[in-house]
Design a protein around this motif. Structure first.
Motif, PDB file in Angstrom:
ATOM      1  N   LEU A  12       0.832  -1.194   0.000  1.00 20.23           N
ATOM      2  CA  LEU A  12       0.000   0.000   0.000  1.00 20.23           C
ATOM      3  C   LEU A  12       0.873   1.254   0.000  1.00 20.23           C
ATOM      4  N   SER A  13       1.951   1.223   0.744  1.00 19.93           N
ATOM      5  CA  SER A  13       2.888   2.346   0.796  1.00 19.93           C
ATOM      6  C   SER A  13       3.499   2.599  -0.583  1.00 19.93           C
ATOM      7  N   VAL A  14       3.882   1.517  -1.264  1.00 21.67           N
ATOM      8  CA  VAL A  14       4.444   1.646  -2.610  1.00 21.67           C
ATOM      9  C   VAL A  14       3.408   2.255  -3.558  1.00 21.67           C
ATOM     10  N   LEU A  15       2.165   1.805  -3.466  1.00 23.71           N
ATOM     11  CA  LEU A  15       1.111   2.341  -4.322  1.00 23.71           C
ATOM     12  C   LEU A  15       0.876   3.831  -4.059  1.00 23.71           C
ATOM     13  N   VAL A  16       0.886   4.218  -2.789  1.00 27.70           N
ATOM     14  CA  VAL A  16       0.690   5.629  -2.441  1.00 27.70           C
ATOM     15  C   VAL A  16       1.830   6.476  -2.994  1.00 27.70           C
ATOM     16  N   ILE A  17       3.055   5.975  -2.888  1.00 29.67           N
ATOM     17  CA  ILE A  17       4.208   6.707  -3.427  1.00 29.67           C
ATOM     18  C   ILE A  17       4.091   6.837  -4.941  1.00 29.67           C
ATOM     19  N   ASP A  18       3.715   5.752  -5.620  1.00 29.10           N
ATOM     20  CA  ASP A  18       3.542   5.789  -7.076  1.00 29.10           C
ATOM     21  C   ASP A  18       2.467   6.787  -7.477  1.00 29.10           C
ATOM     22  N   GLN A  19       1.366   6.796  -6.750  1.00 25.97           N
ATOM     23  CA  GLN A  19       0.289   7.731  -7.063  1.00 25.97           C
ATOM     24  C   GLN A  19       0.734   9.168  -6.830  1.00 25.97           C
ATOM     25  N   GLY A  20       1.551   9.392  -5.791  1.00 28.78           N
ATOM     26  CA  GLY A  20       2.089  10.720  -5.537  1.00 28.78           C
ATOM     27  C   GLY A  20       2.955  11.181  -6.691  1.00 28.78           C
ATOM     28  N   THR A  21       3.756  10.273  -7.236  1.00 31.78           N
ATOM     29  CA  THR A  21       4.594  10.600  -8.385  1.00 31.78           C
ATOM     30  C   THR A  21       3.734  10.952  -9.589  1.00 31.78           C
ATOM     31  N   VAL A  22       2.683  10.189  -9.818  1.00 30.50           N
ATOM     32  CA  VAL A  22       1.775  10.462 -10.931  1.00 30.50           C
ATOM     33  C   VAL A  22       1.112  11.821 -10.744  1.00 30.50           C
ATOM     34  N   LEU A  23       0.691  12.114  -9.528  1.00 31.85           N
ATOM     35  CA  LEU A  23       0.063  13.414  -9.262  1.00 31.85           C
ATOM     36  C   LEU A  23       1.049  14.554  -9.465  1.00 31.85           C
ATOM     37  N   ASP A  24       2.302  14.349  -9.086  1.00 33.41           N
ATOM     38  CA  ASP A  24       3.322  15.381  -9.306  1.00 33.41           C
ATOM     39  C   ASP A  24       3.509  15.639 -10.796  1.00 33.41           C
ATOM     40  N   ARG A  25       3.525  14.565 -11.597  1.00 36.43           N
ATOM     41  CA  ARG A  25       3.662  14.730 -13.044  1.00 36.43           C
ATOM     42  C   ARG A  25       2.457  15.451 -13.629  1.00 36.43           C
ATOM     43  N   ILE A  26       1.273  15.111 -13.173  1.00 36.68           N
ATOM     44  CA  ILE A  26       0.057  15.776 -13.642  1.00 36.68           C
ATOM     45  C   ILE A  26       0.113  17.264 -13.298  1.00 36.68           C
ATOM     46  N   ASP A  27       0.525  17.576 -12.074  1.00 35.52           N
ATOM     47  CA  ASP A  27       0.634  18.965 -11.640  1.00 35.52           C
ATOM     48  C   ASP A  27       1.642  19.723 -12.497  1.00 35.52           C
ATOM     49  N   TYR A  28       2.785  19.118 -12.760  1.00 39.13           N
ATOM     50  CA  TYR A  28       3.821  19.745 -13.590  1.00 39.13           C
ATOM     51  C   TYR A  28       3.301  19.990 -15.006  1.00 39.13           C
ATOM     52  N   ASN A  29       2.629  18.996 -15.575  1.00 37.64           N
ATOM     53  CA  ASN A  29       2.079  19.145 -16.924  1.00 37.64           C
ATOM     54  C   ASN A  29       1.015  20.236 -16.980  1.00 37.64           C
ATOM     55  N   MET A  30       0.210  20.348 -15.942  1.00 38.91           N
ATOM     56  CA  MET A  30      -0.810  21.401 -15.905  1.00 38.91           C
ATOM     57  C   MET A  30      -0.159  22.786 -15.859  1.00 38.91           C
ATOM     58  N   GLU A  31       0.937  22.912 -15.115  1.00 39.40           N
ATOM     59  CA  GLU A  31       1.660  24.178 -15.081  1.00 39.40           C
ATOM     60  C   GLU A  31       2.221  24.520 -16.454  1.00 39.40           C
ATOM     61  N   LEU A  32       2.762  23.513 -17.151  1.00 39.78           N
ATOM     62  CA  LEU A  32       3.270  23.738 -18.509  1.00 39.78           C
ATOM     63  C   LEU A  32       2.162  24.180 -19.448  1.00 39.78           C
ATOM     64  N   VAL A  33       1.012  23.533 -19.336  1.00 34.29           N
ATOM     65  CA  VAL A  33      -0.128  23.891 -20.188  1.00 34.29           C
ATOM     66  C   VAL A  33      -0.542  25.336 -19.941  1.00 34.29           C
ATOM     67  N   LEU A  34      -0.591  25.725 -18.692  1.00 32.55           N
ATOM     68  CA  LEU A  34      -0.971  27.092 -18.346  1.00 32.55           C
ATOM     69  C   LEU A  34       0.027  28.099 -18.916  1.00 32.55           C
ATOM     70  N   GLU A  35       1.314  27.842 -18.748  1.00 28.82           N
ATOM     71  CA  GLU A  35       2.342  28.745 -19.272  1.00 28.82           C
ATOM     72  C   GLU A  35       2.264  28.848 -20.789  1.00 28.82           C
ATOM     73  N   ARG A  36       2.144  27.711 -21.445  1.00 26.47           N
ATOM     74  CA  ARG A  36       2.128  27.718 -22.914  1.00 26.47           C
ATOM     75  C   ARG A  36       0.849  28.350 -23.448  1.00 26.47           C
ATOM     76  N   THR A  37      -0.258  28.170 -22.751  1.00 26.87           N
ATOM     77  CA  THR A  37      -1.510  28.799 -23.171  1.00 26.87           C
ATOM     78  C   THR A  37      -1.408  30.312 -23.048  1.00 26.87           C
ATOM     79  N   GLU A  38      -0.842  30.782 -21.942  1.00 25.94           N
ATOM     80  CA  GLU A  38      -0.678  32.228 -21.764  1.00 25.94           C
ATOM     81  C   GLU A  38       0.251  32.795 -22.826  1.00 25.94           C
ATOM     82  N   ARG A  39       1.344  32.095 -23.119  1.00 26.22           N
ATOM     83  CA  ARG A  39       2.274  32.549 -24.152  1.00 26.22           C
ATOM     84  C   ARG A  39       1.601  32.542 -25.525  1.00 26.22           C
ATOM     85  N   GLY A  40       0.780  31.534 -25.777  1.00 25.19           N
ATOM     86  CA  GLY A  40       0.055  31.455 -27.052  1.00 25.19           C
ATOM     87  C   GLY A  40      -0.926  32.606 -27.211  1.00 25.19           C
TER      88      GLY A  40
END
Length: 82
Positions: A12-40
């Motif tokens: 369960l601990s491993v799964l929680v860590i993996d999900q945290g990593t996935v959420l971090d990637r999603i958060d990072y990608n959302m920030e990129l989308v926001l920056e690129r949309t504003e620049r566009g």
């Protein structure tokens, strides 16, 4: 048993860590989308300004070309009639 429970919690601990990593990637990608949309949007506004400023110049060039064509036609007709 306690060992099985320990194994389940470790998995369960491993799964929680993996999900945290996935959420971090999603958060990072959302920030990129926001920056690129504003620049566009900024680039679209800039392109619109350039297009609007070039419109009168295109009209003037078109009119000058038409005047030049008319002058050439008038000269040609005038030389033909002699």
């Amino acid at each position: 048993s306690i060992e099985e429970l320990s194994t389940i919690f470790k998995e369960l601990s491993v799964l929680v860590i993996d999900q945290g990593t996935v959420l971090d990637r999603i958060d990072y990608n959302m920030e990129l989308v926001l920056e690129r949309t504003e620049r566009g949007i900024e680039e679209l506004v800039q392109a619109d300004k350039h297009q609007k400023s070039a419109r009168p110049l295109k009209c003037m060039v078109f009119l000058l070309v038409m005047i030049a064509i008319m002058v050439v036609i008038l000269i040609y007709k005038h030389t033909d009639s002699k």
